[in-house]
Design a protein around this motif. Sequence first.
Motif, PDB file in Angstrom:
ATOM      1  N   LEU A  32     -24.372  28.606  38.762  1.00 47.25           N
ATOM      2  CA  LEU A  32     -23.219  27.947  38.142  1.00 47.25           C
ATOM      3  C   LEU A  32     -21.917  28.576  38.639  1.00 47.25           C
ATOM      4  O   LEU A  32     -20.930  27.897  38.879  1.00 47.25           O
ATOM      5  CB  LEU A  32     -23.287  28.080  36.613  1.00 47.25           C
ATOM      6  CG  LEU A  32     -24.251  27.134  35.886  1.00 47.25           C
ATOM      7  CD1 LEU A  32     -24.368  27.548  34.422  1.00 47.25           C
ATOM      8  CD2 LEU A  32     -23.779  25.682  35.986  1.00 47.25           C
ATOM      9  N   ALA A  33     -21.949  29.894  38.790  1.00 50.17           N
ATOM     10  CA  ALA A  33     -20.718  30.602  39.160  1.00 50.17           C
ATOM     11  C   ALA A  33     -20.401  30.437  40.643  1.00 50.17           C
ATOM     12  O   ALA A  33     -19.237  30.504  41.030  1.00 50.17           O
ATOM     13  CB  ALA A  33     -20.846  32.084  38.802  1.00 50.17           C
ATOM     14  N   ASN A  34     -21.422  30.255  41.467  1.00 49.99           N
ATOM     15  CA  ASN A  34     -21.172  30.127  42.900  1.00 49.99           C
ATOM     16  C   ASN A  34     -22.191  29.180  43.528  1.00 49.99           C
ATOM     17  O   ASN A  34     -23.296  29.571  43.899  1.00 49.99           O
ATOM     18  CB  ASN A  34     -21.222  31.495  43.587  1.00 49.99           C
ATOM     19  CG  ASN A  34     -20.769  31.415  45.037  1.00 49.99           C
ATOM     20  OD1 ASN A  34     -20.722  30.329  45.621  1.00 49.99           O
ATOM     21  ND2 ASN A  34     -20.438  32.554  45.612  1.00 49.99           N
ATOM     22  N   THR A  62     -29.655  31.225  36.948  1.00 44.36           N
ATOM     23  CA  THR A  62     -28.936  30.009  36.545  1.00 44.36           C
ATOM     24  C   THR A  62     -27.427  30.258  36.568  1.00 44.36           C
ATOM     25  O   THR A  62     -26.646  29.440  37.076  1.00 44.36           O
ATOM     26  CB  THR A  62     -29.379  29.585  35.127  1.00 44.36           C
ATOM     27  OG1 THR A  62     -30.781  29.357  35.138  1.00 44.36           O
ATOM     28  CG2 THR A  62     -28.663  28.330  34.674  1.00 44.36           C
ATOM     29  N   ALA A  63     -27.029  31.400  36.032  1.00 46.21           N
ATOM     30  CA  ALA A  63     -25.594  31.700  35.970  1.00 46.21           C
ATOM     31  C   ALA A  63     -25.026  31.989  37.351  1.00 46.21           C
ATOM     32  O   ALA A  63     -23.891  31.601  37.653  1.00 46.21           O
ATOM     33  CB  ALA A  63     -25.356  32.886  35.038  1.00 46.21           C
ATOM     34  N   VAL A  64     -25.803  32.647  38.195  1.00 48.22           N
ATOM     35  CA  VAL A  64     -25.324  32.894  39.568  1.00 48.22           C
ATOM     36  C   VAL A  64     -25.020  31.563  40.239  1.00 48.22           C
ATOM     37  O   VAL A  64     -23.982  31.383  40.885  1.00 48.22           O
ATOM     38  CB  VAL A  64     -26.366  33.705  40.380  1.00 48.22           C
ATOM     39  CG1 VAL A  64     -26.017  33.706  41.861  1.00 48.22           C
ATOM     40  CG2 VAL A  64     -26.464  35.142  39.857  1.00 48.22           C
ATOM     41  N   PRO A 120     -32.258  33.228  33.456  1.00 44.05           N
ATOM     42  CA  PRO A 120     -30.859  33.142  32.998  1.00 44.05           C
ATOM     43  C   PRO A 120     -29.880  33.740  34.016  1.00 44.05           C
ATOM     44  O   PRO A 120     -28.804  33.162  34.257  1.00 44.05           O
ATOM     45  CB  PRO A 120     -30.851  33.954  31.701  1.00 44.05           C
ATOM     46  CG  PRO A 120     -32.259  33.904  31.212  1.00 44.05           C
ATOM     47  CD  PRO A 120     -33.124  33.844  32.442  1.00 44.05           C
ATOM     48  N   VAL A 121     -30.256  34.845  34.628  1.00 41.22           N
ATOM     49  CA  VAL A 121     -29.370  35.450  35.633  1.00 41.22           C
ATOM     50  C   VAL A 121     -29.178  34.469  36.788  1.00 41.22           C
ATOM     51  O   VAL A 121     -28.052  34.166  37.200  1.00 41.22           O
ATOM     52  CB  VAL A 121     -29.949  36.785  36.155  1.00 41.22           C
ATOM     53  CG1 VAL A 121     -29.094  37.322  37.298  1.00 41.22           C
ATOM     54  CG2 VAL A 121     -30.039  37.821  35.034  1.00 41.22           C
ATOM     55  N   ARG A 179     -36.119  38.048  32.398  1.00 36.21           N
ATOM     56  CA  ARG A 179     -34.808  37.384  32.291  1.00 36.21           C
ATOM     57  C   ARG A 179     -34.236  36.954  33.645  1.00 36.21           C
ATOM     58  O   ARG A 179     -33.032  36.738  33.761  1.00 36.21           O
ATOM     59  CB  ARG A 179     -33.786  38.281  31.590  1.00 36.21           C
ATOM     60  CG  ARG A 179     -34.292  39.068  30.405  1.00 36.21           C
ATOM     61  CD  ARG A 179     -34.599  38.206  29.189  1.00 36.21           C
ATOM     62  NE  ARG A 179     -35.365  38.981  28.223  1.00 36.21           N
ATOM     63  CZ  ARG A 179     -36.406  38.521  27.525  1.00 36.21           C
ATOM     64  NH1 ARG A 179     -36.800  37.278  27.658  1.00 36.21           N
ATOM     65  NH2 ARG A 179     -37.044  39.302  26.679  1.00 36.21           N
ATOM     66  N   ASN A 210     -27.786  37.800  29.753  1.00 40.43           N
ATOM     67  CA  ASN A 210     -28.256  37.847  31.141  1.00 40.43           C
ATOM     68  C   ASN A 210     -27.493  36.860  32.020  1.00 40.43           C
ATOM     69  O   ASN A 210     -27.260  37.125  33.198  1.00 40.43           O
ATOM     70  CB  ASN A 210     -29.770  37.631  31.211  1.00 40.43           C
ATOM     71  CG  ASN A 210     -30.534  38.902  30.905  1.00 40.43           C
ATOM     72  OD1 ASN A 210     -30.654  39.773  31.765  1.00 40.43           O
ATOM     73  ND2 ASN A 210     -31.003  39.056  29.670  1.00 40.43           N
ATOM     74  N   MET A 211     -27.100  35.739  31.444  1.00 37.27           N
ATOM     75  CA  MET A 211     -26.246  34.805  32.194  1.00 37.27           C
ATOM     76  C   MET A 211     -24.898  35.463  32.506  1.00 37.27           C
ATOM     77  O   MET A 211     -24.366  35.309  33.604  1.00 37.27           O
ATOM     78  CB  MET A 211     -26.013  33.532  31.379  1.00 37.27           C
ATOM     79  CG  MET A 211     -27.185  32.583  31.369  1.00 37.27           C
ATOM     80  SD  MET A 211     -26.692  31.037  30.560  1.00 37.27           S
ATOM     81  CE  MET A 211     -28.211  30.105  30.713  1.00 37.27           C
ATOM     82  N   LEU A 258     -24.077  29.626  47.063  1.00 36.91           N
ATOM     83  CA  LEU A 258     -25.203  30.535  47.292  1.00 36.91           C
ATOM     84  C   LEU A 258     -26.527  29.791  47.182  1.00 36.91           C
ATOM     85  O   LEU A 258     -26.663  28.844  46.406  1.00 36.91           O
ATOM     86  CB  LEU A 258     -25.186  31.671  46.257  1.00 36.91           C
ATOM     87  CG  LEU A 258     -23.945  32.566  46.265  1.00 36.91           C
ATOM     88  CD1 LEU A 258     -23.979  33.510  45.057  1.00 36.91           C
ATOM     89  CD2 LEU A 258     -23.865  33.369  47.566  1.00 36.91           C
ATOM     90  N   GLY A 313     -25.364  37.685  35.361  1.00 37.19           N
ATOM     91  CA  GLY A 313     -25.521  36.938  36.613  1.00 37.19           C
ATOM     92  C   GLY A 313     -24.187  36.428  37.117  1.00 37.19           C
ATOM     93  O   GLY A 313     -23.860  36.553  38.307  1.00 37.19           O
ATOM     94  N   ARG A 331     -32.821  22.383  32.100  1.00 33.00           N
ATOM     95  CA  ARG A 331     -31.437  22.369  32.607  1.00 33.00           C
ATOM     96  C   ARG A 331     -31.369  21.856  34.049  1.00 33.00           C
ATOM     97  O   ARG A 331     -30.375  21.324  34.466  1.00 33.00           O
ATOM     98  CB  ARG A 331     -30.855  23.781  32.595  1.00 33.00           C
ATOM     99  CG  ARG A 331     -30.525  24.279  31.231  1.00 33.00           C
ATOM    100  CD  ARG A 331     -29.699  25.555  31.298  1.00 33.00           C
ATOM    101  NE  ARG A 331     -29.425  25.975  29.949  1.00 33.00           N
ATOM    102  CZ  ARG A 331     -29.987  27.018  29.343  1.00 33.00           C
ATOM    103  NH1 ARG A 331     -30.831  27.779  30.006  1.00 33.00           N
ATOM    104  NH2 ARG A 331     -29.710  27.297  28.095  1.00 33.00           N
ATOM    105  N   THR A 371     -21.501  37.683  40.530  1.00 30.15           N
ATOM    106  CA  THR A 371     -20.856  36.905  41.592  1.00 30.15           C
ATOM    107  C   THR A 371     -19.350  37.127  41.654  1.00 30.15           C
ATOM    108  O   THR A 371     -18.687  36.563  42.518  1.00 30.15           O
ATOM    109  CB  THR A 371     -21.084  35.382  41.428  1.00 30.15           C
ATOM    110  OG1 THR A 371     -20.267  34.905  40.345  1.00 30.15           O
ATOM    111  CG2 THR A 371     -22.536  35.043  41.170  1.00 30.15           C
ATOM    112  N   LEU A 394     -16.508  30.284  41.159  1.00 29.91           N
ATOM    113  CA  LEU A 394     -15.590  30.699  40.084  1.00 29.91           C
ATOM    114  C   LEU A 394     -14.833  31.968  40.453  1.00 29.91           C
ATOM    115  O   LEU A 394     -13.692  32.154  40.052  1.00 29.91           O
ATOM    116  CB  LEU A 394     -16.367  30.898  38.779  1.00 29.91           C
ATOM    117  CG  LEU A 394     -17.126  29.669  38.259  1.00 29.91           C
ATOM    118  CD1 LEU A 394     -17.706  29.965  36.873  1.00 29.91           C
ATOM    119  CD2 LEU A 394     -16.240  28.445  38.208  1.00 29.91           C
TER     120      LEU A 394
END
Lengths: 588, 289
Positions: free
Chosen positions: B82-84, B78-80, B75-76, B72, A260-261, B87, A264, B112, A268, B269
């Motif tokens: 980290l990646a940008n 969190t990654a969004v 997790p989505v 979920r 799921n990460m 936002l 996500g 985290r 982006t 990223l």
Amino acid sequence: MVVNDIEIMFGGQAGDGSLTTGDLIAGVFKRMGLEVYTYKDFPSRIRGGHTNYVIRASEHPNWGMADFVDCLVAFDLEAVEAHLDELRPGGFIIFDNSSEPIPDGVRRSDVTWYEVPLAKIAKSDLGLELVRNTISLGVLSALIGMDRSIVRELVSNAYKRKSEKVLDQNLRAIEAGEQYVERHFAEWPSGYALRAGADGDRLIMMGNDAIGYGALVAGCRFMAGYPITPATDVLEWMAKHVPRFGGIAVQAEDELSAINMVLGAAFTGVRAMTATSGPGQALMTEAIGLAGVLEIPVVVIECARTGPSTGMPTKTEQSNLNHLIFSGHGEIPRVVLAPGTVEDSFYLTVDAFNLAEKYQCPVFVLSEQALCQSKATLPSLDLSRTSVERGKLQTEPVVFGEYKRFAFTADGVSPRVIPGVEGGMHLAAGSEHNDAGVITESALNRRRMMDKRMGKMESMRDDLPKPIIHGDPQAEIAIFGYGSNRGPIGEALERLWQAGIAARFFEFRTLWPFPEAEVRAFVEGAVHVFVVENNYTGQLERLIRYVVGPLEHMHLVNKYDGRPFRPIEIIDPIEKYALLRVPMEVRR
Amino acid sequence: MAAVLTPKDFATATPSWWCPGCGDYGVLSALKAALADLGMQPKDVAFISGIGCSGKISGYLHSYAFHGVHGRALPVATAVKLANRDLTVIAAGGDGDGYAIGAGHFLHAVRRNPNITYIVMDNQTYGLTKGQSSPTSQTGYVTGTSPQGNPDAPINGLAVALAAGASFLARGFSAHPKQVVELTKAAIKHEGFSIVEVMSPCVTYNKINTYAWFKENIYYVNEAPDYDPGDRSHAFDVLSREGKIPLGIIYQDSRATLESLSHLGTTPLAQLDIVSRSPAYAAMQEAYR
């Protein structure tokens, strides 16, 4: 005298340092210009339990294990008892008799025994029992004629990071091993010799290293994973290297989170992947379906091991093919690529990222323990052969209301905006949705959306990595295989040819969408068809049969004991069924 | 200079499908108002939701919205982030999504501490599947799957989060829109993982925890003049006390975010140059000679 063709098995207890010495042996072979393949046969624990490291050296690129072990380096009786029957007649054993002698009943008379008190020498002469591994390297080196200066150079490289003392002990250990052979075994040659050639512009790396490297070069800047044998190396590789390129590798709390990460992050616009093995793959199934319906590019590295459930975590198998192709509720477009060599692990990983982004769907790279955790020699990787193709990524502003994230197009691929782009706001929903992303259960829309998404499986056809046809394309004997079996099948092909028997070999590189036309064309004119795979049910054979229909002389050559094929296990059935015309056994 | 927006600018054309009177309307209105008040632009908001009645909320907020699989969202999200990091990342879900199927991710998001906001819409039941007991349902709650009464004790999500190291905890009541707007704004402004649990009554299936029931059973922690949201043991105390449900900002501290501890640059990223063939790539091969 056997020249430049040897398989060494380094056997002992897990955690006794045999891994380092095994790597050193592989390194020496490579520097002497030989082609190397290694196979790790470890128990799933950190200390204790019988372990062995197989190093095959030959003059042939991409060969795997040999028929037999030529040289067994055994640090205990357990290693001898476990592997004596794998030793080739005429082969030899280096045995550490420090603590126990070889009982008479165990001895085989058709192999040469070199009994050396390795641990005793290590302790009394060098003051460190641990260096018995390095002494055995000296013994082996003297018995088969390794280049002494290369041995010293690599030992120095391996131990110079530690103290001066440890380095000195290891260099003296080499000397001690060589001298022992000169003093005691001068009259008993091993029957094996090496003839050094040029190393050339080559590398030696593990399959998982090549995958990590390929991902980085492909522009992957986000990875999330959960430790699992034999895939963990990929996460560790990325964690070590990707930050230098501005990216990140995240250790998630489980595989559900990891995938799921990845979704996500990919949402982006960054290229993102995960790496896992069977049990983790099972947990990721639902989210991979989501990636399919959201049309988000994700790359999933599957390093297969023996299943089901925990199975044998450190052993190899090709039983996850069905899972990668068919798992999930509902239907999505997906790609399954399978490299057959360490070298191709790099190039196919790069391809995976381009395919994922061009066709906005999940792409799997399927490796397996006997490839991903194996080291092999390969030509230097050609970075000019790699490129980054971003497909219909849309980073310029769009007009809200006109722009449709899931627009219907001829190839099924819609322009993809990413968060931050003006005007592109939309809902990405796992629920069925229309071209604008609005959730709807309209029957007409459902048909059109399914046609659009699944249509990508056809529009990507010409872009998919092509199979490699080896051997004589007109031969009556045809063989199908993929993954780590490329090595033993390749060797079988060569040896059958030497024996005057022609065969052709179809090496899959794309397993899904299934290369139906290529498979059909390949079996044209074949009298006997053999499908070689590491599983019980013949997962690949069924796919082939589905495409070409029942063939009278189609044989499944399978193995499901967790170990990779040895070439003789492929040559034997070919001789039995195709040449001796033994009637085929029908199992189903 | 981007135009100043109003809550309406965060509305989608899609009509919402919650039952009339559903508490989730209040959550959505408050979120729109908070985003407008904070001067956000829809293109810079990533809104991730799970599954259930609550999960539908992502379809109703004009933004980059992601309606993923059940449990979920974190997790989505969190990654969004980290990646940008540019936002504003908000995740939303219900008590089932966050405290049952997604409970594992909840704990790990808390520890985290990514700079994202998580709105838990707590109606103490499973609405979309027609009223089964949820992880926050009271013991004894009678439903189709618990005809003799729910045998399980309800989970105290905020207390669990506090124990796991949460850096921002707030609770609101969806019938108190002004307060929910303020709590949401404070949560979005908080540097770290901010949780806003909103008591959001289900008018169709939960006949126990109704609007009237809540009005009798809530209080705001800042009614006590000496309440200090920086005092962790005080926060534990009010969260674990039997009786009325505490609302307001219950706890807030400042600790390093996931992004800052991940040694990440600030460039999104997706904006890194990956097309050029970096000379550093070739140099890496030397380690494998």
